[in-house]
Design an enzyme around this catalytic site. Structure first.
Site, mmCIF file in Angstrom:
data_model
loop_
_atom_site.group_PDB
_atom_site.id
_atom_site.type_symbol
_atom_site.label_atom_id
_atom_site.label_comp_id
_atom_site.label_asym_id
_atom_site.label_seq_id
_atom_site.Cartn_x
_atom_site.Cartn_y
_atom_site.Cartn_z
ATOM 1 N N ASN A 74 0.795 -1.233 0.000
ATOM 2 C CA ASN A 74 0.000 0.000 0.000
ATOM 3 C C ASN A 74 0.827 1.283 0.000
ATOM 4 O OD1 ASN A 74 -2.366 -1.380 -0.103
ATOM 5 N ND2 ASN A 74 -2.953 -1.045 2.021
ATOM 6 N N GLU A 141 -2.057 -0.052 -8.101
ATOM 7 C CA GLU A 141 -3.439 -0.328 -7.702
ATOM 8 C C GLU A 141 -4.165 1.004 -7.606
ATOM 9 O OE1 GLU A 141 -4.730 -3.019 -4.225
ATOM 10 O OE2 GLU A 141 -5.067 -1.007 -3.431
ATOM 11 N N TRP A 234 -10.673 -8.928 10.615
ATOM 12 C CA TRP A 234 -9.907 -8.401 9.490
ATOM 13 C C TRP A 234 -8.414 -8.449 9.812
ATOM 14 C CZ3 TRP A 234 -7.271 -3.546 9.970
ATOM 15 C CH2 TRP A 234 -6.436 -3.300 8.864
ATOM 16 N N ARG A 265 -15.382 -3.354 4.990
ATOM 17 C CA ARG A 265 -14.938 -4.630 4.442
ATOM 18 C C ARG A 265 -16.066 -5.443 3.821
ATOM 19 N NH1 ARG A 265 -10.929 -2.555 4.234
ATOM 20 N NH2 ARG A 265 -8.918 -2.985 5.145
ATOM 21 N N ASP A 361 -6.856 -11.654 -5.634
ATOM 22 C CA ASP A 361 -6.855 -10.612 -4.596
ATOM 23 C C ASP A 361 -7.188 -11.212 -3.229
ATOM 24 O OD1 ASP A 361 -6.914 -8.013 -3.399
ATOM 25 O OD2 ASP A 361 -9.102 -8.012 -3.611
ATOM 26 N N HIS A 398 -1.775 1.100 9.794
ATOM 27 C CA HIS A 398 -2.720 1.144 8.659
ATOM 28 C C HIS A 398 -3.395 2.517 8.694
ATOM 29 C CE1 HIS A 398 -5.896 -0.341 5.906
ATOM 30 N NE2 HIS A 398 -5.130 -1.391 5.669
ATOM 31 N N SER A 449 2.491 -2.451 5.133
ATOM 32 C CA SER A 449 3.561 -3.453 5.246
ATOM 33 C C SER A 449 4.923 -2.832 4.949
ATOM 34 C CB SER A 449 3.284 -4.630 4.311
ATOM 35 O OG SER A 449 3.200 -4.200 2.965
HETATM 36 O O1 SFD Z 1 -5.696 -4.786 2.097
HETATM 37 C C1 SFD Z 1 4.615 -10.912 19.883
HETATM 38 N N1 SFD Z 1 -1.993 -4.607 5.795
HETATM 39 C C2 SFD Z 1 -1.676 -4.146 4.515
HETATM 40 N N2 SFD Z 1 -0.481 -3.629 4.153
HETATM 41 C C3 SFD Z 1 -0.117 -3.468 2.840
HETATM 42 O O2 SFD Z 1 0.985 -3.002 2.516
HETATM 43 N N3 SFD Z 1 -0.999 -3.836 1.836
HETATM 44 C C4 SFD Z 1 -2.243 -4.333 2.115
HETATM 45 O O3 SFD Z 1 -2.969 -4.760 1.209
HETATM 46 C C5 SFD Z 1 -2.672 -4.311 3.504
HETATM 47 N N4 SFD Z 1 -3.963 -4.810 3.887
HETATM 48 C C6 SFD Z 1 -3.970 -5.742 4.924
HETATM 49 C C7 SFD Z 1 -3.017 -5.589 5.947
HETATM 50 C C8 SFD Z 1 -3.088 -6.471 7.045
HETATM 51 C C9 SFD Z 1 -4.060 -7.493 7.072
HETATM 52 C C10 SFD Z 1 -4.133 -8.411 8.248
HETATM 53 C C11 SFD Z 1 -4.941 -7.654 5.992
HETATM 54 C C12 SFD Z 1 -4.899 -6.782 4.925
HETATM 55 C C13 SFD Z 1 -5.948 -8.767 5.967
HETATM 56 C C14 SFD Z 1 -1.301 -4.008 6.936
HETATM 57 C C15 SFD Z 1 0.091 -4.554 7.269
HETATM 58 O O4 SFD Z 1 0.079 -5.933 7.279
HETATM 59 C C16 SFD Z 1 0.529 -3.994 8.636
HETATM 60 O O5 SFD Z 1 0.504 -2.601 8.543
HETATM 61 C C17 SFD Z 1 1.907 -4.441 9.117
HETATM 62 O O6 SFD Z 1 2.012 -5.846 9.091
HETATM 63 C C18 SFD Z 1 2.197 -3.925 10.524
HETATM 64 O O7 SFD Z 1 3.432 -4.400 10.969
HETATM 65 P P1 SFD Z 1 3.719 -4.636 12.553
HETATM 66 O O8 SFD Z 1 5.116 -5.150 12.649
HETATM 67 O O9 SFD Z 1 3.352 -3.432 13.300
HETATM 68 O O10 SFD Z 1 2.672 -5.810 12.997
HETATM 69 P P2 SFD Z 1 2.688 -7.386 12.589
HETATM 70 O O11 SFD Z 1 3.203 -7.562 11.199
HETATM 71 O O12 SFD Z 1 1.308 -7.912 12.828
HETATM 72 O O13 SFD Z 1 3.718 -8.063 13.603
HETATM 73 C C19 SFD Z 1 3.536 -8.147 14.989
HETATM 74 C C20 SFD Z 1 4.304 -9.370 15.496
HETATM 75 O O14 SFD Z 1 4.463 -9.350 16.901
HETATM 76 C C21 SFD Z 1 4.233 -10.647 17.429
HETATM 77 N N5 SFD Z 1 3.862 -10.491 18.824
HETATM 78 N N6 SFD Z 1 5.777 -11.573 19.943
HETATM 79 C C22 SFD Z 1 6.288 -11.859 21.173
HETATM 80 N N7 SFD Z 1 5.669 -11.504 22.340
HETATM 81 C C23 SFD Z 1 4.475 -10.840 22.307
HETATM 82 N N8 SFD Z 1 3.872 -10.493 23.464
HETATM 83 C C24 SFD Z 1 3.908 -10.525 21.036
HETATM 84 N N9 SFD Z 1 2.764 -9.888 20.663
HETATM 85 C C25 SFD Z 1 2.766 -9.877 19.323
HETATM 86 C C26 SFD Z 1 3.150 -11.193 16.536
HETATM 87 O O15 SFD Z 1 3.039 -12.599 16.584
HETATM 88 C C27 SFD Z 1 3.581 -10.682 15.169
HETATM 89 O O16 SFD Z 1 4.472 -11.549 14.528
HETATM 90 S S1 SFD Z 1 -5.375 -4.102 3.316
HETATM 91 O O17 SFD Z 1 -6.407 -4.291 4.308
HETATM 92 O O18 SFD Z 1 -5.114 -2.716 3.105
HETATM 93 P P1 AMP Z 2 -8.197 -1.249 2.180
HETATM 94 O O1 AMP Z 2 -8.314 -2.456 1.317
HETATM 95 O O2 AMP Z 2 -9.504 -0.584 2.452
HETATM 96 O O3 AMP Z 2 -7.368 -1.459 3.390
HETATM 97 O O4 AMP Z 2 -7.385 -0.192 1.301
HETATM 98 C C1 AMP Z 2 -6.139 -0.441 0.725
HETATM 99 C C2 AMP Z 2 -5.553 0.877 0.334
HETATM 100 O O5 AMP Z 2 -6.440 1.571 -0.555
HETATM 101 C C3 AMP Z 2 -5.341 1.836 1.493
HETATM 102 O O6 AMP Z 2 -4.217 2.611 1.184
HETATM 103 C C4 AMP Z 2 -6.598 2.673 1.491
HETATM 104 O O7 AMP Z 2 -6.420 3.917 2.109
HETATM 105 C C5 AMP Z 2 -6.884 2.812 0.013
HETATM 106 N N1 AMP Z 2 -8.300 2.947 -0.325
HETATM 107 C C6 AMP Z 2 -9.283 2.062 -0.088
HETATM 108 N N2 AMP Z 2 -10.451 2.495 -0.566
HETATM 109 C C7 AMP Z 2 -10.217 3.696 -1.117
HETATM 110 C C8 AMP Z 2 -11.028 4.659 -1.773
HETATM 111 N N3 AMP Z 2 -12.340 4.459 -1.961
HETATM 112 N N4 AMP Z 2 -10.431 5.787 -2.193
HETATM 113 C C9 AMP Z 2 -9.117 6.010 -2.002
HETATM 114 N N5 AMP Z 2 -8.306 5.137 -1.401
HETATM 115 C C10 AMP Z 2 -8.839 3.990 -0.957
#
Ligand code: SFD
Ligand code: AMP
Length: 643
Positions: A74, A141, A234, A265, A361, A398, A449
């Site tokens: 993203n 995207e 989610w 979602r 996707d 996020h 990520s």
């Molecule tokens: O579609 C302990 N994210 C998306 N990022 C993108 O770049 N593109 C996407 O498409 C994204 N989308 C999305 C995303 C996440 C999810 C679940 C979905 C869809 C379904 C977000 C990113 O994944 C997110 O921003 C990053 O992963 C954040 O990184 P970080 O490091 O803050 O969190 P982590 O990766 O979850 O890791 C945490 C770790 O800590 C461990 N942990 N270990 C030891 N002791 C403890 N007490 C602990 N507590 C936690 C965990 O096990 C984990 O490994 S979309 O929606 O936009």
């Molecule tokens: P999401 O799948 O909703 O987590 O969105 C993935 C990425 O697309 C994030 O960067 C969002 O901010 C962006 N996004 C989702 N929906 C929209 C929208 N309708 N307009 C602009 N950005 C969006």
């Protein structure tokens, strides 16, 4: 019939071995930001002859939010022309600040933004397949996002981190419970303690610098998926607010902890919408076929200037949906069938290709949504799918900005922010030697990520610099650390002592099980703290009542029981969740305005209040007195962006 209690693998603290691990830098959590931190810290540490240890409660190959994979990266600015569209750091900072309704730490956002492309290029080098145009450019995207074949995203990144720090420095299946502080300086970190979820072992990690990378906090609120779908959410169910709770206890300053993300979602499977809106150009409509972003455009005027931003800020897009639901004009539908038809333009071959992409996707990232299509006889090229705003998530990576107040880069951080840091190391919290990244770092969202990994790298480098320059030599109170073992294993002792009190071990007046505590927490948060039960509305009275009920829950946490090591982890996850929830409620109570309609509504303060509240809200917990204190920090425009 004689009642025979079930046998479990239970340990008394005195039967648990203690292992002491000494390191210079300790990274807690091996998700995206933790892998970034370990990867970068290892590079600089090697030059200086220092040790870096990464500890993770699961197996980093498939842990955290990206466990299932993702279908897009993203955050990719493209400062060098590798994609279909280039952007500037200034424009990116504009986008993020406006998406947060005016409140983002621009020094932090600009800092990860200027480095994020390099991270993505590394990912590609390590083997991540990125979609390409026939001309070899990364496929966009949307303006900031690029498409990936991301099923194996996490294993690829984890492998790089593992290779960088070396297998012997990776501790997997170890749940960290609490930070250790320096005996001589209570505001300096000295390590952390935890336990193995596979064998009776208690760990004391002694470290000079610690990086919190444990992700955000999920399931604090009752989710929409209950009953047969319980557990489906989610975001990562493994992100249980550990870093938040541990940092709070250590006295680190929080910021924007009232903020949450409500993801809109695909209903019930929680399939993300981004690719559908941006890549497939899908439209969402109410049950009567009205496109609410068109019919409710005027509503955005109320939230000037943010309401007029392009794109419309995420909370306001949610707000438009919520108005539809409040007027009972739902189900809301994602018209996938129309989108696919329009994109294909009558070309059957093209339609087949788009169809494959649509399935990929979800199969890359949220498999259950594709399964739900199959289960409910939904063919996305024929039928629309329901979509719905989900329950709240507390996160900083996020579209949410809750987390710790961290130090920014020296060239961008204004003095108003810097004054909290006696020592200035990028991403260090207000506790010396303690860094926070990814979801744990506040007020700099939209990292996703790639940005989380990047922020991990920034902190990893700074942590090594801190160790080299400051030569910290914190002293762990070993007696106290060993004493804490009793507390860690207490839930097992509680179970052993009371198991025979009743014939059904899940019903016992002398203890509660972690899942029982979790549903209690979720009920409180849902009903009082602006969850789905009240359509995200709350007020001062409700929030105060939430605090009262949370207090009772905290008292009952002393009576948690655990039947095996896995459940012991669940017990400590619950403790961490409850403290994260309390911090969230306290912050919501403090911010007397509705800054993010569509994320939550303070019905007693229904409007935006720019005069009093265009500021960051920061808080600190004092473990000695049990008191919370709040402070406002002004928002400062750091980057020269224009509307
Ligand atoms: O579609 C302990 N994210 C998306 N990022 C993108 O770049 N593109 C996407 O498409 C994204 N989308 C999305 C995303 C996440 C999810 C679940 C979905 C869809 C379904 C977000 C990113 O994944 C997110 O921003 C990053 O992963 C954040 O990184 P970080 O490091 O803050 O969190 P982590 O990766 O979850 O890791 C945490 C770790 O800590 C461990 N942990 N270990 C030891 N002791 C403890 N007490 C602990 N507590 C936690 C965990 O096990 C984990 O490994 S979309 O929606 O936009
Ligand atoms: P999401 O799948 O909703 O987590 O969105 C993935 C990425 O697309 C994030 O960067 C969002 O901010 C962006 N996004 C989702 N929906 C929209 C929208 N309708 N307009 C602009 N950005 C969006």
């Amino acid at each position: 019939m004689v009642y025979v209690p079930k046998k479990y693998e239970l340990y008394k603290p005195e039967d648990v071995k203690t292992e002491v691990v000494e390191t210079d830098v300790l990274v807690i959590g091996g998700g995206f930001s933790g892998c970034g931190a370990a990867y970068e810290a290892a590079y600089w540490a090697k030059l200086a002859g220092l040790r870096v240890v990464l500890v993770e409660k699961a197996a980093i190959e498939r842990s955290g939010a990206v466990a299932q994979g993702l279908s897009a990266i993203n955050t990719y600015l493209d400062l060098t022309g590798r994609s279909e569209r280039q952007n500037t750091v200034e424009d990116y900072v504009r986008y993020v600040t406006l998406d947060m309704m005016g409140l983002a730490r621009e020094d932090l956002v600009a800092d990860y933004a200027r480095h994020v492309d390099g991270t993505v290029h590394l990912f590609e080098k390590w083997g991540l397949p990125i979609w390409k145009t026939p001309q070899g450019k990364y496929v966009r995207e949307g303006q900031w996002q690029i498409m990936i074949h991301g099923e194996s995203y996490k294993p690829i990144i984890a492998e790089a981190a593992k290779m960088a720090v070396g297998e012997k420095n990776i501790y997997e299946r170890v749940m960290i419970v609490k930070l250790l502080m320096d005996k001589k300086d209570p505001n300096r970190v000295a390590g952390a303690v935890g336990f193995s979820v596979r064998e009776p072992k208690y760990y004391i990690f002694k470290a000079k610098a610690v990086i919190l990378a444990t992700g955000g906090a999920t399931l604090l609120f009752r989710p929409r998926s209950v009953g047969e779908a319980a557990g489906r959410t989610w975001y990562a169910i493994f992100d249980t607010g550990s870093g938040y709770a541990m940092g709070i206890w250590a006295g680190a300053m929080l910021t924007q902890f009232e903020h949450r993300f409500i993801p809109f979602r695909f209903k019930d499977g929680y399939g993300p919408v981004g690719a559908w809106f941006l890549f497939f150009k899908c439209k969402a409509k109410n049950a009567y076929g009205e496109e609410y972003i068109v019919t409710r455009k005027a509503e955005l005027e109320k939230y000037k200037p943010y309401g007029l931003a392009t794109p419309t800020p995420t909370p306001l897009r949610n707000h438009q949906v919520m108005l539809e639901i409040m007027e009972s004009k739902h189900p809301i539908y994602m018209h996938t069938e129309e989108a696919m038809r329009e994109l294909a333009g009558g070309d059957k071959k093209k339609l087949k290709h788009i169809y494959d992409e649509a399935f990929e996707d979800f199969l890359d990232m949220t498999i259950s949504q594709a399964l739900l299509w199959a289960a409910q006889n939904i063919d996305p090229q024929e039928k629309p799918s329901e979509a719905m705003p989900a329950e709240p998530y507390i996160m900083g990576s996020h579209s949410g900005e809750a987390g710790f107040w961290v130090c920014g880069p020296s060239d961008l951080m204004p003095e108003e922010y810097a004054k909290f840091f006696p020592l200035r190391y990028n991403r260090m919290t207000t506790v010396k030697g303690l860094f926070a990244v990814g979801d744990c770092a506040g007020a700099n969202p939209h990292k996703f990520s790639s940005g989380s990994f990047t922020e991990g790298r920034i902190a990893g480098k700074a942590a090594v610099k801190y160790v080299i320059e400051q030569k910290p030599n914190p002293e762990v109170d070993m007696k106290e650390a060993e004493e804490f073992k009793k507390k860690v294993f207490q839930p097992m002792v509680t179970f052993m002592e009371n198991q025979k009190f009743s014939t059904d071990e899940t019903v016992n007046p002398n203890y509660i099980l972690p899942w029982q505590g979790l549903v209690r927490l979720q009920k409180i948060m849902d009903e009082y703290a602006a969850g789905i039960a009240t359509m995200y509305k709350t007020n001062e009275k409700l929030l105060n009542r939430a605090l009262e009920l949370l207090q009772f829950l905290k008292e009952d946490l002393e009576k948690l029981a655990a039947r095996d090591l896995h459940e012991l982890m669940r017990a400590w996850e619950l403790v961490h969740r409850v403290w994260s929830a309390e911090a969230h409620v306290r912050h919501m109570l403090e911010r007397k305005e509705t800054r993010w309609p569509g994320y939550y509504y303070r019905t007693d303060y229904p409007d935006l209040n720019e005069k009093d509240w265009k500021c960051f809200l920061c808080s600190k917990y004092d473990a000695k007195t049990g008191k919370w204190t709040f402070e406002k920090v002004p928002y400062i425009q750091v980057v020269d962006w224009k509307f």
